[in-house]
Design an enzyme around this catalytic site. Structure first.
Site, PDB file in Angstrom:
ATOM      1  N   ASP A  67       0.847  -1.187   0.000  1.00  0.00           N
ATOM      2  CA  ASP A  67       0.000   0.000   0.000  1.00  0.00           C
ATOM      3  C   ASP A  67       0.889   1.246   0.000  1.00  0.00           C
ATOM      4  OD1 ASP A  67      -2.783   1.075   0.449  1.00  0.00           O
ATOM      5  OD2 ASP A  67      -1.719   2.010   2.110  1.00  0.00           O
ATOM      6  N   THR A 100      -3.175   5.480  -3.958  1.00  0.00           N
ATOM      7  CA  THR A 100      -2.051   6.201  -3.364  1.00  0.00           C
ATOM      8  C   THR A 100      -0.757   5.963  -4.148  1.00  0.00           C
ATOM      9  OG1 THR A 100      -1.772   4.375  -1.834  1.00  0.00           O
ATOM     10  CG2 THR A 100      -2.982   6.259  -1.040  1.00  0.00           C
ATOM     11  N   THR A 101      -0.542   4.702  -4.531  1.00  0.00           N
ATOM     12  CA  THR A 101       0.677   4.390  -5.282  1.00  0.00           C
ATOM     13  C   THR A 101       0.647   5.127  -6.616  1.00  0.00           C
ATOM     14  OG1 THR A 101       0.421   2.196  -4.339  1.00  0.00           O
ATOM     15  CG2 THR A 101       2.165   2.471  -5.946  1.00  0.00           C
ATOM     16  N   ASP A 396      -9.188   0.118   1.933  1.00  0.00           N
ATOM     17  CA  ASP A 396      -9.231   0.641   0.556  1.00  0.00           C
ATOM     18  C   ASP A 396     -10.552   0.279  -0.095  1.00  0.00           C
ATOM     19  OD1 ASP A 396      -6.669   1.395   1.094  1.00  0.00           O
ATOM     20  OD2 ASP A 396      -5.790   0.578  -0.743  1.00  0.00           O
TER      21      ASP A 396
HETATM   22  P1  ADP Z   1      -2.898   2.118  -5.794  1.00  0.00           P
HETATM   23  O1  ADP Z   1      -2.284   2.350  -4.462  1.00  0.00           O
HETATM   24  O2  ADP Z   1      -2.593   3.225  -6.750  1.00  0.00           O
HETATM   25  O3  ADP Z   1      -4.333   1.774  -5.730  1.00  0.00           O
HETATM   26  P2  ADP Z   1      -2.515  -0.600  -6.544  1.00  0.00           P
HETATM   27  O4  ADP Z   1      -1.332  -1.450  -6.271  1.00  0.00           O
HETATM   28  O5  ADP Z   1      -3.760  -0.890  -5.809  1.00  0.00           O
HETATM   29  O6  ADP Z   1      -2.101   0.889  -6.369  1.00  0.00           O
HETATM   30  O7  ADP Z   1      -2.794  -0.725  -8.101  1.00  0.00           O
HETATM   31  C1  ADP Z   1      -3.827  -0.042  -8.720  1.00  0.00           C
HETATM   32  C2  ADP Z   1      -3.787  -0.220 -10.205  1.00  0.00           C
HETATM   33  O8  ADP Z   1      -3.917  -1.590 -10.563  1.00  0.00           O
HETATM   34  C3  ADP Z   1      -4.952   0.502 -10.860  1.00  0.00           C
HETATM   35  O9  ADP Z   1      -4.497   1.245 -11.953  1.00  0.00           O
HETATM   36  C4  ADP Z   1      -5.864  -0.633 -11.290  1.00  0.00           C
HETATM   37  O10 ADP Z   1      -6.632  -0.295 -12.408  1.00  0.00           O
HETATM   38  C5  ADP Z   1      -4.895  -1.730 -11.578  1.00  0.00           C
HETATM   39  N1  ADP Z   1      -5.471  -3.062 -11.545  1.00  0.00           N
HETATM   40  C6  ADP Z   1      -6.125  -3.663 -10.552  1.00  0.00           C
HETATM   41  N2  ADP Z   1      -6.487  -4.912 -10.899  1.00  0.00           N
HETATM   42  C7  ADP Z   1      -6.042  -5.108 -12.147  1.00  0.00           C
HETATM   43  C8  ADP Z   1      -6.050  -6.197 -13.072  1.00  0.00           C
HETATM   44  N3  ADP Z   1      -6.604  -7.350 -12.762  1.00  0.00           N
HETATM   45  N4  ADP Z   1      -5.487  -6.021 -14.271  1.00  0.00           N
HETATM   46  C9  ADP Z   1      -4.907  -4.855 -14.566  1.00  0.00           C
HETATM   47  N5  ADP Z   1      -4.820  -3.818 -13.755  1.00  0.00           N
HETATM   48  C10 ADP Z   1      -5.384  -3.924 -12.562  1.00  0.00           C
HETATM   49 MG    MG Z   2      -5.276   0.091  -4.890  1.00  0.00          MG
END
Ligand code: ADP
Ligand code: MG
Length: 565
Positions: A67, A100-101, A396
């Site tokens: 996270d 956040t990332t 989240d």
């Molecule tokens: P953040 O802290 O930004 O939410 P995450 O590690 O949760 O970071 O990653 C979020 C990103 O991953 C988003 O851009 C989301 O659309 C993408 N994402 C989530 N699940 C999938 C998936 N199955 N395939 C492709 N992208 C995905």
């Molecule tokens: Mg996320």
């Protein structure tokens, strides 16, 4: 070092001894480098194939997470510009909960792109203006792309919760957890005209290591991580009438030093009797209202416990203030400070109050409350670290479902909206006059850092992925993104990867604001208390910052800043 300017051979000392100043391009380079390092740290943890980080704090406590906000909180950043990225992660976490990332990666990318413009002598103000316009354009185009959802449509909400959990360690159990999350938010949501508002304080999250993630459950009511105070008390009360007290059921100690001289055993006995009688009167007041359950925020004397047990009242003591407030809302009870004020109309109601065993502990469950908005998610997992990460994932997910309930627009995930917005910005940028056009183009390129990182983390070829994405989007497949699990470029709608528009908007706003703010800085002045290296000076840099030109040699005479000043 102090800044001195020589005026008619008279040195003018502006800053205290020990202060430092970095100016112009060096200050910018320095800040950009620090922000880029922060983005670099979190970028490998983006998306479902992102890696986790193990963070060890100064006390040796270990946190394992992917996270963004948690990573940055734990690494205790020193550099002032890097701290701004930590702040955007925090604000994104507070505002929308997820993304956040992404916000940090985007801010890092914006600064990296700006660096190349600075090298081409584009003035920072021009870049800032271009970025601001492009950010607005990006949000506009996402608004066109977004789809409306019915706010209480459970299947759509489930998809959103699951997408958010896909990227976390709980992916395997996301079906069950997403269901719990959606149910809890639906329970807590209040219809307000056409829209809903949802107070997530109504959703209590309790965690307990032991068992597996699939043992997690949702309880329609409130769970207290406290046990019934006396073994002689009932462990289960149905149709309970609940008193909430935030004063101690004990004899108050006097503030002044008083002495009591006791000379005979009889006097001793009557003294103790008197104390007992006072406690009994207190307890009688409570019982007199008809209460069958007492939740007390403070301590309860042994004798008072005994009288309560004798009257068959289930009692719990030392309840957290926040929990007492939640209980008040859930059971419609009034929290009473003065026992003399307690009356029957202050009591709350719940169908069942029961002590149950959770691993080695005993917890009290308050179910079937009068106010059905209060729910508790009881999270379980094999170990403390895992259950902590489950809690973060659930947080989240709760937030994204809440976002959509309050602002019912969704876009695809997997980098699709970013590529869509980038394509729109590129087309529009040509209409801009002057060098802002270059900045807008760089903004578009920065947006692509999200699908780029997603594909990189999935072991896909980032260049091939990006070119395929661009060409498909240009043909009008606006829901095309990177399906990280299948490692292919495909339609995100068919794989149910959707995210709230609110999250995307927040990412764009937070990242561009932070980037613009950092770009506008051309002077870093740091005062220090100690003789040690000031933050921003060499040595005070985070690892990897060495050689980034912390302090230009000979600060007194400023180096030529070219077009930067
Ligand atoms: P953040 O802290 O930004 O939410 P995450 O590690 O949760 O970071 O990653 C979020 C990103 O991953 C988003 O851009 C989301 O659309 C993408 N994402 C989530 N699940 C999938 C998936 N199955 N395939 C492709 N992208 C995905
Ligand atoms: Mg996320």
């Amino acid at each position: 070092m102090s800044v001195q300017a020589t005026q008619a051979n008279m040195p003018v000392v502006l800053l205290k001894e020990g202060s430092s100043q970095t100016k112009g391009r060096d200050a910018q380079k320095n800040n950009i480098a620090a922000a880029k390092i922060i983005a670099e740290i979190v970028h490998t943890s983006l998306g479902p194939r992102g890696m986790d980080k193990m963070l060890v704090d100064s006390l040796g406590d270990v946190t394992i997470t992917n996270d963004g906000a948690t990573i940055l909180k734990e690494i205790d950043v020193q550099h002032p510009a890097a701290k701004m990225l930590v702040e955007i992660a925090k604000s994104t976490d507070n505002e929308v909960g997820d993304g956040t990332t992404s916000a940090v990666i985007l801010a890092g990318a914006l600064l990296e792109q700006a660096e190349s413009l600075l090298q081409q002598e584009v003035h920072p103000t021009v870049i800032v203006n271009g970025y601001r316009k492009a950010a607005n354009k990006a949000k506009e185009s996402l608004k066109d792309l977004a789809e409306q959802v019915t706010t209480n449509d459970k299947p759509s909400l489930l998809k959103i919760a699951k997408t958010s959990m896909q990227t976390k360690l709980v992916r395997k159990d996301s079906d069950k957890l997403a269901n719990m999350v959606v149910e809890s938010v639906l329970a807590a949501a209040v219809k307000d005209g056409d829209n809903y508002t949802c107070d997530i304080d109504d959703i209590k999250v309790e965690k307990k290591p032991g068992g597996s993630i699939s043992d997690s459950s949702i309880i329609q009511g409130i769970v207290l991580d406290k046990e019934v105070v006396h073994s002689g008390m009932p462990k289960k009360i149905t149709e309970s009438k609940i008193a909430l007290i935030n004063t101690a059921l004990e004899i108050e100690k006097t503030e002044i030093d008083a002495k009591i001289n006791i000379s005979t055993p009889d006097q001793m006995k009557s003294f103790l009797n008197e104390e007992n009688n006072m406690l009994k009167t207190m307890v009688d007041k409570v019982i007199g209202t008809g209460a069958t359950v007492v939740f007390c925020q403070k301590g309860i004397d042994d004798a008072a416990q005994h009288y309560l047990a004798k009257a068959g009242v289930l009692t719990v003591r030392r309840i957290k203030e926040s929990d007492l407030t939640k209980l008040a809302k859930a059971t419609s009870a009034r929290i009473v400070t003065n026992l003399d004020d307690l009356s029957e109309k202050d009591l709350g109601f719940a169908d069942l109050v029961e002590e149950r065993k959770i691993e080695e502990d005993r917890w009290v469950f308050v179910e079937g409350c009068k106010h059905p908005k209060s729910v508790t998610l009881l999270l379980r997992a094999g170990s403390q670290r895992v259950v902590d990460e489950v809690e973060r994932a659930v947080h989240d997910a709760i937030m994204v479902v809440k976002d959509v309930m309050e602002f019912p627009s969704i876009v695809a995930g997997g980098g699709a909206p970013e590529i869509f917005a980038a394509t729109k910005i590129r087309n529009w940028a040509n209409s801009l006059e002057g060098r802002e056009q270059l900045a807008a183009e760089k903004f578009a390129e920065s947006l692509e850092s999200i699908p780029l990182s997603l594909s990189e983390n999935a072991g896909m070829d980032p260049i091939d992925t990006l070119t395929t994405l661009r060409s498909k989007q240009l043909k009008g497949d606006s829901w095309t993104g990177v399906d990280v699990m299948k490692a292919e470029v495909s339609n995100m709608k068919s794989s149910d990867i959707v995210e709230p528009l609110a999250v995307k908007n927040q990412i764009i706003s937070a990242a561009s604001e932070a980037a613009c703010m950092i770009l506008r800085i051309d002077d870093v002045i740091a005062t220090t208390k100690s003789a040690g290296p000031p933050p921003g000076a060499e040595g005070g840099m985070p690892p990897g910052m060495g050689g980034m030109g912390g302090m230009p040699p000979g600060m007194g005479g400023m180096p030529d800043m070219g077009g930067m000043m």
